[in-house]
Design a protein around this motif. Structure first.
Motif, PDB file in Angstrom:
ATOM      1  N   GLY A  53       0.788  -1.217   0.000  1.00  0.00           N
ATOM      2  CA  GLY A  53       0.000   0.000   0.000  1.00  0.00           C
ATOM      3  C   GLY A  53       0.827   1.278   0.000  1.00  0.00           C
ATOM      4  N   VAL A  54       2.136   1.167   0.185  1.00  0.00           N
ATOM      5  CA  VAL A  54       3.026   2.321   0.075  1.00  0.00           C
ATOM      6  C   VAL A  54       3.711   2.231  -1.282  1.00  0.00           C
ATOM      7  CG1 VAL A  54       5.071   3.485   0.988  1.00  0.00           C
ATOM      8  CG2 VAL A  54       3.421   2.460   2.557  1.00  0.00           C
ATOM      9  N   ARG A  55       3.687   3.313  -2.017  1.00  0.00           N
ATOM     10  CA  ARG A  55       4.307   3.315  -3.341  1.00  0.00           C
ATOM     11  C   ARG A  55       5.783   3.652  -3.218  1.00  0.00           C
ATOM     12  NH1 ARG A  55       0.708   6.568  -6.938  1.00  0.00           N
ATOM     13  NH2 ARG A  55       1.733   8.332  -5.930  1.00  0.00           N
ATOM     14  N   LEU A  56       6.633   2.828  -3.853  1.00  0.00           N
ATOM     15  CA  LEU A  56       8.063   3.106  -3.940  1.00  0.00           C
ATOM     16  C   LEU A  56       8.346   3.640  -5.338  1.00  0.00           C
ATOM     17  CD1 LEU A  56       9.686  -0.050  -2.286  1.00  0.00           C
ATOM     18  CD2 LEU A  56       9.087   2.130  -1.236  1.00  0.00           C
ATOM     19  N   MET A  57       8.995   4.798  -5.410  1.00  0.00           N
ATOM     20  CA  MET A  57       9.328   5.404  -6.689  1.00  0.00           C
ATOM     21  C   MET A  57      10.835   5.345  -6.874  1.00  0.00           C
ATOM     22  SD  MET A  57       8.847   9.330  -8.022  1.00  0.00           S
ATOM     23  CE  MET A  57      10.183  10.002  -7.032  1.00  0.00           C
ATOM     24  N   LEU A  58      11.269   4.740  -7.968  1.00  0.00           N
ATOM     25  CA  LEU A  58      12.680   4.713  -8.328  1.00  0.00           C
ATOM     26  C   LEU A  58      12.932   5.848  -9.304  1.00  0.00           C
ATOM     27  CD1 LEU A  58      13.157   0.889  -8.973  1.00  0.00           C
ATOM     28  CD2 LEU A  58      13.341   2.143  -6.822  1.00  0.00           C
ATOM     29  N   ASP A  59      13.965   6.631  -9.032  1.00  0.00           N
ATOM     30  CA  ASP A  59      14.232   7.825  -9.825  1.00  0.00           C
ATOM     31  C   ASP A  59      15.714   8.151  -9.750  1.00  0.00           C
ATOM     32  OD1 ASP A  59      13.907  10.193 -11.252  1.00  0.00           O
ATOM     33  OD2 ASP A  59      13.037  11.293  -9.578  1.00  0.00           O
ATOM     34  N   ARG A  60      16.234   8.768 -10.787  1.00  0.00           N
ATOM     35  CA  ARG A  60      17.611   9.281 -10.762  1.00  0.00           C
ATOM     36  C   ARG A  60      17.605  10.615 -10.037  1.00  0.00           C
ATOM     37  NH1 ARG A  60      21.782   8.052 -15.066  1.00  0.00           N
ATOM     38  NH2 ARG A  60      22.572   9.708 -13.789  1.00  0.00           N
ATOM     39  N   PRO A  61      18.635  10.904  -9.227  1.00  0.00           N
ATOM     40  CA  PRO A  61      18.691  12.193  -8.536  1.00  0.00           C
ATOM     41  C   PRO A  61      18.723  13.348  -9.543  1.00  0.00           C
ATOM     42  CG  PRO A  61      20.338  10.681  -7.681  1.00  0.00           C
ATOM     43  CD  PRO A  61      19.752  10.047  -8.898  1.00  0.00           C
ATOM     44  N   GLU A  62      17.872  14.361  -9.290  1.00  0.00           N
ATOM     45  CA  GLU A  62      17.796  15.505 -10.193  1.00  0.00           C
ATOM     46  C   GLU A  62      18.947  16.480  -9.999  1.00  0.00           C
ATOM     47  OE1 GLU A  62      14.010  17.449 -10.081  1.00  0.00           O
ATOM     48  OE2 GLU A  62      12.938  15.559 -10.221  1.00  0.00           O
ATOM     49  N   LYS A  63      19.495  16.537  -8.776  1.00  0.00           N
ATOM     50  CA  LYS A  63      20.566  17.479  -8.461  1.00  0.00           C
ATOM     51  C   LYS A  63      21.657  16.730  -7.699  1.00  0.00           C
ATOM     52  CE  LYS A  63      17.391  21.352  -7.995  1.00  0.00           C
ATOM     53  NZ  LYS A  63      16.856  22.361  -7.078  1.00  0.00           N
ATOM     54  N   PRO A  64      22.906  17.198  -7.792  1.00  0.00           N
ATOM     55  CA  PRO A  64      24.010  16.512  -7.100  1.00  0.00           C
ATOM     56  C   PRO A  64      23.774  16.347  -5.591  1.00  0.00           C
ATOM     57  CG  PRO A  64      24.879  18.147  -8.611  1.00  0.00           C
ATOM     58  CD  PRO A  64      23.386  18.321  -8.607  1.00  0.00           C
ATOM     59  N   GLU A  65      23.126  17.296  -4.949  1.00  0.00           N
ATOM     60  CA  GLU A  65      22.916  17.175  -3.498  1.00  0.00           C
ATOM     61  C   GLU A  65      21.958  16.049  -3.119  1.00  0.00           C
ATOM     62  OE1 GLU A  65      20.357  20.881  -4.636  1.00  0.00           O
ATOM     63  OE2 GLU A  65      22.249  20.016  -5.268  1.00  0.00           O
ATOM     64  N   PHE A  66      21.208  15.515  -4.098  1.00  0.00           N
ATOM     65  CA  PHE A  66      20.317  14.386  -3.839  1.00  0.00           C
ATOM     66  C   PHE A  66      20.961  13.049  -4.198  1.00  0.00           C
ATOM     67  CE2 PHE A  66      17.036  17.739  -4.963  1.00  0.00           C
ATOM     68  CZ  PHE A  66      16.813  18.091  -3.639  1.00  0.00           C
ATOM     69  N   ASN A  67      22.196  13.079  -4.669  1.00  0.00           N
ATOM     70  CA  ASN A  67      22.869  11.876  -5.131  1.00  0.00           C
ATOM     71  C   ASN A  67      23.626  11.211  -3.973  1.00  0.00           C
ATOM     72  OD1 ASN A  67      23.860   9.869  -6.724  1.00  0.00           O
ATOM     73  ND2 ASN A  67      25.324  11.151  -7.819  1.00  0.00           N
ATOM     74  N   HIS A  68      22.887  10.508  -3.117  1.00  0.00           N
ATOM     75  CA  HIS A  68      23.460   9.798  -1.976  1.00  0.00           C
ATOM     76  C   HIS A  68      22.526   8.644  -1.613  1.00  0.00           C
ATOM     77  CE1 HIS A  68      20.433  11.641   0.619  1.00  0.00           C
ATOM     78  NE2 HIS A  68      20.706  12.782   0.021  1.00  0.00           N
ATOM     79  N   PRO A  69      23.002   7.692  -0.820  1.00  0.00           N
ATOM     80  CA  PRO A  69      22.136   6.575  -0.429  1.00  0.00           C
ATOM     81  C   PRO A  69      20.886   7.059   0.292  1.00  0.00           C
ATOM     82  CG  PRO A  69      24.408   6.086   0.115  1.00  0.00           C
ATOM     83  CD  PRO A  69      24.356   7.538  -0.306  1.00  0.00           C
ATOM     84  N   SER A  70      19.828   6.283   0.162  1.00  0.00           N
ATOM     85  CA  SER A  70      18.553   6.643   0.772  1.00  0.00           C
ATOM     86  C   SER A  70      18.527   6.303   2.258  1.00  0.00           C
ATOM     87  CB  SER A  70      17.421   5.890   0.070  1.00  0.00           C
ATOM     88  OG  SER A  70      17.488   4.507   0.357  1.00  0.00           O
ATOM     89  N   SER A  71      17.440   6.686   2.910  1.00  0.00           N
ATOM     90  CA  SER A  71      17.181   6.220   4.270  1.00  0.00           C
ATOM     91  C   SER A  71      17.026   4.706   4.216  1.00  0.00           C
ATOM     92  CB  SER A  71      15.889   6.836   4.801  1.00  0.00           C
ATOM     93  OG  SER A  71      15.993   8.235   4.855  1.00  0.00           O
ATOM     94  N   ILE A  72      17.169   4.052   5.346  1.00  0.00           N
ATOM     95  CA  ILE A  72      17.026   2.593   5.368  1.00  0.00           C
ATOM     96  C   ILE A  72      15.553   2.230   5.350  1.00  0.00           C
ATOM     97  CG2 ILE A  72      17.491   0.463   6.640  1.00  0.00           C
ATOM     98  CD1 ILE A  72      19.926   1.885   7.874  1.00  0.00           C
ATOM     99  N   LEU A  73      15.155   1.411   4.389  1.00  0.00           N
ATOM    100  CA  LEU A  73      13.805   0.868   4.344  1.00  0.00           C
ATOM    101  C   LEU A  73      13.853  -0.511   4.986  1.00  0.00           C
ATOM    102  CD1 LEU A  73      12.697   1.752   0.703  1.00  0.00           C
ATOM    103  CD2 LEU A  73      12.316   3.053   2.803  1.00  0.00           C
ATOM    104  N   TYR A  74      12.891  -0.780   5.835  1.00  0.00           N
ATOM    105  CA  TYR A  74      12.779  -2.077   6.499  1.00  0.00           C
ATOM    106  C   TYR A  74      11.549  -2.773   5.927  1.00  0.00           C
ATOM    107  CZ  TYR A  74      16.137  -0.292   9.895  1.00  0.00           C
ATOM    108  OH  TYR A  74      17.257   0.223  10.490  1.00  0.00           O
ATOM    109  N   PHE A  75      11.759  -3.860   5.200  1.00  0.00           N
ATOM    110  CA  PHE A  75      10.665  -4.614   4.605  1.00  0.00           C
ATOM    111  C   PHE A  75      10.241  -5.713   5.573  1.00  0.00           C
ATOM    112  CE2 PHE A  75      13.067  -2.948   0.970  1.00  0.00           C
ATOM    113  CZ  PHE A  75      12.052  -2.305   0.274  1.00  0.00           C
TER     114      PHE A  75
END
Length: 130
Positions: A53-75
């Motif tokens: 029920g939660v949507r995961l969106m995969l996307d390329r970082p739009e700006k260099p400051e967003f180009n880092h590992p994500s928060s940890i997702l716990y499945f």
């Protein structure tokens, strides 16, 4: 009935963006290793998956400051040992083995950690009744 938080009326987490360098490679990982349902792909390089029920969106970082590992997702999985074994069969390498993180009054909280195809740290978690 969905609980509504006070304040601005947030009722649930709707979507999580996961930064990727290669959306197609990441989409293959989320669909074929984790087994999440692909909802749709949209140009220019977006992929959307359903995760309970939660949507995961995969996307390329739009700006260099967003180009880092994500928060940890716990499945959350019902059987962490079985999920761990299935992922290892698909070639996934883990940071550790499934292990107890906390002993609760009526269950044990188990976790194990791995990295997705983009290097983001992810966790599997399971609440195992005693």
């Amino acid at each position: 009935m969905t609980a509504v938080a006070t304040g601005i009326g947030i009722s649930r987490l709707g979507q999580v963006q996961i930064g990727t360098q290669d959306v197609e490679r990441a989409a293959d990982f989320y669909e074929n290793v984790l087994g999440l349902k692909l909802l749709f792909k949209a140009p220019p390089g977006l992929a959307f998956f359903d995760c309970g029920g939660v949507r995961l969106m995969l996307d390329r970082p739009e700006k260099p400051e967003f180009n880092h590992p994500s928060s940890i997702l716990y499945f959350a999985v019902p059987d962490i040992q079985a999920a761990h074994a299935r992922m290892k069969e698909k070639g996934e390498k883990f940071e550790d083995e499934p292990h107890v993180i906390a002993k609760m009054p009526d269950h044990d909280l188990w976790m194990t950690f791995f990295r997705d195809s983009e290097g983001n740290l992810m966790g599997l978690m399971s609440e195992v009744k005693r």
